[in-house]
Design a protein around this motif. Structure first.
Motif, mmCIF file in Angstrom:
data_model
loop_
_atom_site.group_PDB
_atom_site.id
_atom_site.type_symbol
_atom_site.label_atom_id
_atom_site.label_comp_id
_atom_site.label_asym_id
_atom_site.label_seq_id
_atom_site.Cartn_x
_atom_site.Cartn_y
_atom_site.Cartn_z
ATOM 1 N N LEU A 1 -20.279 9.067 18.280
ATOM 2 C CA LEU A 1 -21.139 8.011 18.811
ATOM 3 C C LEU A 1 -22.139 8.557 19.832
ATOM 4 O O LEU A 1 -23.318 8.174 19.834
ATOM 5 C CB LEU A 1 -20.278 6.920 19.429
ATOM 6 C CG LEU A 1 -21.012 5.710 20.001
ATOM 7 C CD1 LEU A 1 -21.828 5.019 18.924
ATOM 8 C CD2 LEU A 1 -20.021 4.731 20.641
ATOM 9 N N VAL A 2 -21.698 9.472 20.683
ATOM 10 C CA VAL A 2 -22.605 10.053 21.668
ATOM 11 C C VAL A 2 -23.694 10.866 20.979
ATOM 12 O O VAL A 2 -24.884 10.788 21.351
ATOM 13 C CB VAL A 2 -21.821 10.924 22.675
ATOM 14 C CG1 VAL A 2 -22.771 11.726 23.553
ATOM 15 C CG2 VAL A 2 -20.933 10.061 23.547
ATOM 16 N N SER A 3 -23.354 11.634 19.963
ATOM 17 C CA SER A 3 -24.359 12.424 19.241
ATOM 18 C C SER A 3 -25.377 11.526 18.549
ATOM 19 O O SER A 3 -26.572 11.836 18.507
ATOM 20 C CB SER A 3 -23.673 13.326 18.217
ATOM 21 O OG SER A 3 -22.766 14.217 18.847
ATOM 22 N N ASN B 1 -21.508 0.971 17.611
ATOM 23 C CA ASN B 1 -20.117 1.046 17.180
ATOM 24 C C ASN B 1 -19.820 2.426 16.613
ATOM 25 O O ASN B 1 -20.665 3.017 15.926
ATOM 26 C CB ASN B 1 -19.815 -0.015 16.123
ATOM 27 C CG ASN B 1 -20.016 -1.427 16.668
ATOM 28 O OD1 ASN B 1 -19.605 -1.734 17.786
ATOM 29 N ND2 ASN B 1 -20.661 -2.286 15.874
ATOM 30 N N PRO B 2 -18.634 2.975 16.872
ATOM 31 C CA PRO B 2 -18.296 4.305 16.337
ATOM 32 C C PRO B 2 -17.961 4.242 14.857
ATOM 33 O O PRO B 2 -17.617 3.178 14.312
ATOM 34 C CB PRO B 2 -17.075 4.707 17.183
ATOM 35 C CG PRO B 2 -16.449 3.411 17.563
ATOM 36 C CD PRO B 2 -17.564 2.425 17.725
ATOM 37 N N HIS B 3 -18.058 5.391 14.216
ATOM 38 C CA HIS B 3 -17.709 5.534 12.805
ATOM 39 C C HIS B 3 -16.473 6.418 12.685
ATOM 40 O O HIS B 3 -16.346 7.418 13.395
ATOM 41 C CB HIS B 3 -18.872 6.152 12.023
ATOM 42 C CG HIS B 3 -20.099 5.293 12.006
ATOM 43 N ND1 HIS B 3 -21.346 5.778 11.667
ATOM 44 C CD2 HIS B 3 -20.280 3.973 12.290
ATOM 45 C CE1 HIS B 3 -22.230 4.799 11.737
ATOM 46 N NE2 HIS B 3 -21.607 3.701 12.123
ATOM 47 N N GLN C 1 -15.495 4.148 27.053
ATOM 48 C CA GLN C 1 -15.629 5.489 27.601
ATOM 49 C C GLN C 1 -17.015 6.067 27.350
ATOM 50 O O GLN C 1 -17.594 6.726 28.223
ATOM 51 C CB GLN C 1 -14.545 6.399 26.997
ATOM 52 C CG GLN C 1 -13.146 5.980 27.356
ATOM 53 C CD GLN C 1 -12.072 6.860 26.724
ATOM 54 O OE1 GLN C 1 -10.887 6.649 26.917
ATOM 55 N NE2 GLN C 1 -12.476 7.856 25.965
ATOM 56 N N VAL C 2 -17.585 5.810 26.182
ATOM 57 C CA VAL C 2 -18.916 6.334 25.873
ATOM 58 C C VAL C 2 -19.965 5.668 26.752
ATOM 59 O O VAL C 2 -20.872 6.330 27.278
ATOM 60 C CB VAL C 2 -19.223 6.132 24.382
ATOM 61 C CG1 VAL C 2 -20.688 6.431 24.084
ATOM 62 C CG2 VAL C 2 -18.334 7.035 23.531
ATOM 63 N N PRO D 1 -25.905 16.709 23.894
ATOM 64 C CA PRO D 1 -24.973 15.621 24.199
ATOM 65 C C PRO D 1 -23.699 16.159 24.853
ATOM 66 O O PRO D 1 -23.210 17.233 24.493
ATOM 67 C CB PRO D 1 -24.687 14.996 22.830
ATOM 68 C CG PRO D 1 -25.033 16.058 21.837
ATOM 69 C CD PRO D 1 -26.141 16.848 22.450
ATOM 70 N N PRO D 2 -23.147 15.454 25.823
ATOM 71 C CA PRO D 2 -21.938 15.935 26.497
ATOM 72 C C PRO D 2 -20.712 15.808 25.605
ATOM 73 O O PRO D 2 -20.672 14.983 24.672
ATOM 74 C CB PRO D 2 -21.836 15.023 27.726
ATOM 75 C CG PRO D 2 -22.494 13.759 27.296
ATOM 76 C CD PRO D 2 -23.602 14.164 26.367
ATOM 77 N N ARG D 3 -19.727 16.611 25.908
ATOM 78 C CA ARG D 3 -18.461 16.525 25.187
ATOM 79 C C ARG D 3 -17.623 15.381 25.746
ATOM 80 O O ARG D 3 -17.593 15.147 26.954
ATOM 81 C CB ARG D 3 -17.690 17.841 25.288
ATOM 82 C CG ARG D 3 -18.360 19.007 24.582
ATOM 83 C CD ARG D 3 -17.498 20.247 24.646
ATOM 84 N NE ARG D 3 -17.232 20.655 26.026
ATOM 85 C CZ ARG D 3 -16.445 21.679 26.370
ATOM 86 N NH1 ARG D 3 -15.837 22.377 25.425
ATOM 87 N NH2 ARG D 3 -16.269 21.988 27.626
#
Length: 603
Positions: free
Chosen positions: A53-55, A91-93, A111-112, A187-189
């Motif tokens: 999601l962050v990427s 939304n995450p995948h 968290q994201v 993007p951060p980890r």
């Protein structure tokens, strides 16, 4: 209006570990190793979904939306991260065929959103600084608007990123416009953790029973669960830490689950009732000055009918050698970092077989550096709470109701050399401040931040510059005839600023109450007993008797020199000569003076 004896809720954090686990449906016990494995599967799903999601959201438009704080319909974004993400459609995948409950998705998005909102402030500041950045000189022009101001330390960090970005790109091709955070870094980890507080009772719930906490959480039974049947509830039982038993805890919040070298760790939060300190009625204050030589020093100031007064006698915190240990660990971590960086440069051009060996060494160095960082974190926490307990006890003994600390946002260490500046910048001041606020609130003492400028350089009595007759650590005012330890004088100045500005306190959520303006009033020297007496170690009697030792043949015995006198009691009895193996109670007959005198006459 705050009344006498009133209380208020406050939150605090603690850690604990589970010592028992059972299946919530069948009641069968589960091994803690199996629980660690299942929690690891949960954290892997959360970390993978959060990273994806962050990427996907690592775009300038994401930070523009977060900086504006509005959704597509113009409505204000809610404070809850998972609600804001659902409204924006972020939304995450998950992998195909993997079933994840919607409450776990809440944990992922919460968290994201926390990370992205933090980076949105950095993106806004970097955009403003990049417009005033000159790639040729590497300098940033001063701001022209108040909205473009950022803390000096924060600006220096962003300036280093802009300089590195200009070096990586062609200087002539660097545009004079804005630079976004997505242009400078990737993007951060995402961390492998599960913040259960973002979910509800369908995923996890916690209850307190006696001296134990019972956490019921839904965990997967395999790495890639395909349906609801492969998510089962597990009931974990952990002991409440001993220092929390008996405290007025009103609420236990859902923990954050992480895995470390020892297994599953709960990072919990709770709310309790503590006495409320009234800043407006404070008459005695304690000022805490951060020192480059030790963590800090404290001194008192009192207000009365005759104005402000102080005995100018403070206490200096003794870190028991932990500061030296921290400096050693910091130097060791920096050495490991330099060595790993050098091996990384060598591995870039090395043959394949040599590169494999270098990468193995780099992995070992990184592991050692991580272990050093963990040690430093533990020592910093121990140092902060030990300092907080000593200062709180000192304030209680003095009858103080407020503790003034220097504002860390305006406190920058300079002029002590590169090594000492770095050590002071990485000291445990911020952790010590948080620990002091937590410890002092438990006894009804408020902690406020006051301006730091001039606290060690100006006289508390006349506000004139102080002289340094004995070097850096001494201070003296010839006009007021006051002085002493430099840090103690600074503590008096900080306590004075807290007493004078107690009616002008600014409160912001998540920060300490702050006094922004440093007012002046003369502080006279008082010889009254209005402060605690610093504890001093008592002299201990030294036993000078030595055990009888049979000398070995062929070895010249060492002559034992007695220790110096430790108290007046040592002068009562005759001091045994060097090499005497008798006890202190043995009276030795002194050599008569007459034969010695006769022998001197005969010579």
């Amino acid at each position: 209006m705050i009344g006498l004896g009133s209380t208020a809720p406050r939150q605090f954090a603690f850690t604990t570990r589970a010592h028992a686990a059972v299946d919530d449906a069948t009641g069968e016990p589960i091994g803690l190793d199996d629980v660690d494995t299942r929690v690891g599967w949960l954290l892997d799903l959360i970390a993978a979904a959060g990273g994806e999601l962050v990427s996907r959201l690592w775009q300038p438009v994401t930070f523009e939306v977060l900086a504006a704080g509005r959704d597509g319909a113009g409505r204000r974004l809610p404070a809850q991260g998972h609600v804001a993400a659902a409204r924006l459609g972020w939304n995450p995948h998950y992998p195909t065929g993997v079933y994840v409950p919607s409450r776990v998705t809440r944990v992922v998005t919460a968290q994201v959103m926390t990370s992205l909102r933090t980076l949105a402030y950095r993106d806004t500041a970097m955009t403003a600084l990049s417009e005033r950045f000159d790639p040729a000189t590497g300098r940033i022009a001063p701001p022209t608007r108040a909205a473009d101001w950022v803390p000096a330390g924060f600006a220096r960090g962003l300036q280093r990123q802009l300089v590195a970005h200009s070096r990586r790109t062609d200087t002539d091709a660097v545009p004079a416009g804005r630079v976004r955070i997505t242009d400078i870094q990737g993007p951060p980890r995402t961390s492998a953790m599960a913040r259960l507080s973002a979910a509800d009772r369908q995923l996890a719930q916690i209850t307190a029973a006696g001296r134990e906490l019972v956490l019921t959480v839904k965990l997967p039974t395999c790495p890639a669960p395909a349906g609801r049947a492969q998510w089962r509830r597990v009931r974990l039982t952990a002991a409440i830490p001993g220092h929390l038993q008996g405290r007025a805890v009103t609420d236990w919040h859902l923990p954050t689950l992480v895995l470390d070298r020892k297994g599953l760790l709960w990072r919990c939060a709770a709310a309790e009732l503590v006495p409320v300190g009234d800043l407006g009625s404070a008459t005695v204050a304690v000022g805490v000055d951060w020192s480059p030589s030790t963590l800090g020093a404290a001194a008192t100031a009192a207000s009365g009918p005759d104005g402000l007064s102080s005995d100018y006698r403070g206490v200096t915190y003794d870190d028991r050698g932990l500061g030296t240990k921290l400096a050693r660990l910091q130097a060791e971590g920096q050495m490991l970092h330099r060595k790993a960086a050098r091996l990384t440069r060598l591995a870039a051009t090395a043959p394949p077989e040599v590169r494999a060996q270098l990468e193995a060494k780099i992995a070992v160095l990184n592991e050692h550096r991580t272990a050093v960082g963990v040690k430093r974190g533990k020592i910093n926490r121990e140092l902060g709470f030990h300092f907080a307990r000593q200062v709180t006890d000192y304030a209680e003994a003095a009858g103080a109701t407020v503790i003034a600390v220097e504002d860390l946002t305006t406190l920058e260490t300079r002029g002590h050399g590169r090594v000492n500046n770095n050590r002071a910048a990485q000291s445990a001041r911020r952790k010590a401040t948080a620990a002091l606020a937590h410890t002092a609130a438990g006894v009804g003492i408020a902690v406020v931040s006051v301006p730091a400028r001039g606290s060690s350089a100006q006289c508390p009595g006349c506000d004139e510059p102080l002289a340094r007759p004995g070097g850096y650590h001494t201070a003296w005012c010839s006009g007021c005839r006051v002085g002493g330890n430099r840090d103690h004088v600074a503590g008096v100045n900080l306590a004075k600023r807290a007493l004078l500005g107690k009616r002008k306190v600014t409160r912001r959520r998540g920060q300490l109450p702050a006094i922004r303006v440093a007012e002046h009033a003369p502080v006279r020297r008082s010889r009254d007993k209005n402060g605690p007496t610093p504890s001093r170690p008592r002299h201990r009697r030294v036993r000078r008797s030595l055990p009888t030792v049979t000398p070995r043949l062929g070895v010249t015995p060492n002559r034992h020199v007695p220790a110096p006198r430790a108290s007046v009691w040592d002068t009562v009895k005759h001091e045994p000569p060097q090499g005497d193996a008798g006890s202190r109670g043995t009276r030795t007959s002194p050599t008569p003076a007459t034969p010695v005198a006769d022998s001197m006459r005969s010579t």
